[in-house]
Design a protein around this motif. Sequence first.
Motif, PDB file in Angstrom:
ATOM      1  N   GLY A   1     -10.703  -7.898  -2.381  1.00  0.00           N
ATOM      2  CA  GLY A   1     -10.242  -7.167  -3.553  1.00  0.00           C
ATOM      3  C   GLY A   1      -9.389  -5.973  -3.192  1.00  0.00           C
ATOM      4  N   GLU A   2      -9.057  -5.825  -1.927  1.00  0.00           N
ATOM      5  CA  GLU A   2      -8.307  -4.659  -1.450  1.00  0.00           C
ATOM      6  C   GLU A   2      -6.822  -4.973  -1.318  1.00  0.00           C
ATOM      7  N   VAL A   3      -5.992  -3.944  -1.507  1.00  0.00           N
ATOM      8  CA  VAL A   3      -4.576  -4.074  -1.203  1.00  0.00           C
ATOM      9  C   VAL A   3      -4.440  -4.225   0.315  1.00  0.00           C
ATOM     10  N   GLN A   4      -3.788  -5.290   0.741  1.00  0.00           N
ATOM     11  CA  GLN A   4      -3.669  -5.574   2.172  1.00  0.00           C
ATOM     12  C   GLN A   4      -2.651  -4.648   2.839  1.00  0.00           C
ATOM     13  N   ASP A   5      -2.883  -4.347   4.120  1.00  0.00           N
ATOM     14  CA  ASP A   5      -2.009  -3.420   4.849  1.00  0.00           C
ATOM     15  C   ASP A   5      -0.550  -3.869   4.842  1.00  0.00           C
ATOM     16  N   TRP A   6      -0.320  -5.175   4.999  1.00  0.00           N
ATOM     17  CA  TRP A   6       1.053  -5.668   5.057  1.00  0.00           C
ATOM     18  C   TRP A   6       1.772  -5.529   3.704  1.00  0.00           C
ATOM     19  N   ALA A   7       1.013  -5.312   2.644  1.00  0.00           N
ATOM     20  CA  ALA A   7       1.598  -5.250   1.297  1.00  0.00           C
ATOM     21  C   ALA A   7       1.977  -3.841   0.879  1.00  0.00           C
ATOM     22  N   VAL A   8       1.599  -2.816   1.672  1.00  0.00           N
ATOM     23  CA  VAL A   8       1.864  -1.433   1.263  1.00  0.00           C
ATOM     24  C   VAL A   8       2.691  -0.668   2.290  1.00  0.00           C
ATOM     25  N   ASN A   9       3.271  -1.354   3.259  1.00  0.00           N
ATOM     26  CA  ASN A   9       4.190  -0.679   4.182  1.00  0.00           C
ATOM     27  C   ASN A   9       5.422  -0.228   3.411  1.00  0.00           C
ATOM     28  N   GLY A  10       5.769   1.042   3.542  1.00  0.00           N
ATOM     29  CA  GLY A  10       6.875   1.570   2.754  1.00  0.00           C
ATOM     30  C   GLY A  10       6.467   1.746   1.316  1.00  0.00           C
ATOM     31  N   ARG A  11       5.338   2.424   1.082  1.00  0.00           N
ATOM     32  CA  ARG A  11       4.817   2.578  -0.271  1.00  0.00           C
ATOM     33  C   ARG A  11       5.802   3.253  -1.215  1.00  0.00           C
ATOM     34  N   HIS A  12       5.721   2.851  -2.466  1.00  0.00           N
ATOM     35  CA  HIS A  12       6.557   3.432  -3.520  1.00  0.00           C
ATOM     36  C   HIS A  12       5.759   4.579  -4.144  1.00  0.00           C
ATOM     37  N   LEU A  13       6.098   5.827  -3.798  1.00  0.00           N
ATOM     38  CA  LEU A  13       5.253   6.956  -4.157  1.00  0.00           C
ATOM     39  C   LEU A  13       5.834   7.843  -5.256  1.00  0.00           C
ATOM     40  N   HIS A  14       7.044   7.529  -5.710  1.00  0.00           N
ATOM     41  CA  HIS A  14       7.646   8.464  -6.663  1.00  0.00           C
ATOM     42  C   HIS A  14       8.444   7.751  -7.742  1.00  0.00           C
ATOM     43  N   ARG A  15       7.828   6.732  -8.360  1.00  0.00           N
ATOM     44  CA  ARG A  15       8.520   6.045  -9.443  1.00  0.00           C
ATOM     45  C   ARG A  15       8.274   6.783 -10.742  1.00  0.00           C
ATOM     46  N   ASN A  16       9.025   7.804 -11.005  1.00  0.00           N
ATOM     47  CA  ASN A  16       8.871   8.554 -12.245  1.00  0.00           C
ATOM     48  C   ASN A  16      10.244   9.074 -12.688  1.00  0.00           C
TER      49      ASN A  16
END
Length: 492
Positions: free
Chosen positions: A477-492
């Motif tokens: 049920g966790e977000v996998q490490d390979w799926a969050v490389n380069g996270r999108h942190l400022h979509r506003n």
Amino acid sequence: MRAPASREAEPEDGADRTPLLGESQPGTVPTCCSARYNLALLAFFGFFLLYALRVNLSVALVDMVEPNTSLAKNTTSKVCPEHSSALNVPRNTTGKKYSWDADTQGWILGSFFYGYIITQIPGGYFARKIGGKLLLGFGILGTAVFTLFTPLAADLGVGYLIAVRALEGLGEGVTFPAMHAMWSSWAPPLERSKLLSISYAGAQLGTVVSLPLSGLICYYVNWIYVFYIFGALGVFWFLFWIWLVSDTPETHRRISPTEREYILSSLKDQLSTQKSVPWEPMLKSLPLWAIVVAHFSYNWTFYTLLTLLPTYMKEILRFDAQENGFLSALPYFGCWLCIIMSGQIADYLREKQNLSTVCVRKTFTLIGMIGPAVFLVAAGFIGCDYTLAVAFLTISTSLGGFCTSGFGINHLDIAPSYAGILLGITNSFATIPGMVGPVIAKSLTHHNTVGEWQTVFYIAASINLFGAIFFALFGSGEVQDWAVNGRHLHRN
């Protein structure tokens, strides 16, 4: 940059990495008439029509085939007595009949999936690149247009009909990956079960309405209108979809600023900005393969019943076409109710009871796969008890609705940014049962004996059980490490 407090709250390895919503609580953002729930409602009607277009042939085919030619390879069982209601209304007999034996019918029913499997992964990939709105819209439009050509194709020959059904599958194949890709931008983590269960429940209600309505149309009018009516409705829906829907909250013209901020802030730690798709770690991910196995196993039972339940009702339980349509639809009405209910319960357990995402997903998958297996096997052992037969098949299919809030939306839990591609991968494997299941079932039931149908039910139940156990062992049920490389942190 992320605030220090947020960094300190980063979950440890092995913990549930689905974030709570912090200051943006669901109660502060209205749900009624909100953009995200309007999207869910329009998607609901889209998948309603999608499955109506998919399953109407299952009922119409019973009326399209010349009975005498079918008997050479597939005979009606005489074990059960005739069981039809005494209707005085004369049956329409103007529909053209074709000399297709049981094996040919199996290939016709399975041909849809030969197109469907081709566009699964491309559908997820292009939905990520260009957005899901146009892909899903034109996918349903294409399916509707080819449905309108089905009577002509049948008249030209069985090869043309198989080709048209395969083309319908091509259009429909992009729809689920496209919808998953859209929800990766639209569904707050703690509302995923609710929103996705609403949108995908349309598929079950489409089956519920299409099966009996197709039976009525065949009985009183002509089977060709089954395809004309549903095809026209699909074209009509497309116009509303193009007008009212946007790919993301940022591009939606009528969304409130509060709702836009709520959605974007809830997803800020889960989306990736990297351009390329991490294919190698994705394909090596065991949680992904747990979904693949569960999806394949569930669909074996689902597609076997979806395509052959009308035949079972007619040949074994010996209901007429009108009753056949209503009784064949009953299991999917139960499934629709369970999908809606399970979505609400799943998010309640995660948000209010603080159960981990993986616990909820595995529990709902076990209920939705082991339960159907038990009642499917039981349905083969009740002989000609019509009430129990319909009840067991209804319970079996209804319980399967819990899988929507189990493995069915688990793609969004483990890799939100690539949910469309993941669904394309899992649905490619899960389409194989639709291709071979009806053919195998038809080849096993040439004489339509109860024993032959018991074998069909045994196979489906065994595959279901294996899939449930595999997902329980290896699902996540966790977000996998390979799926969050380069996270999108400022979509506003």
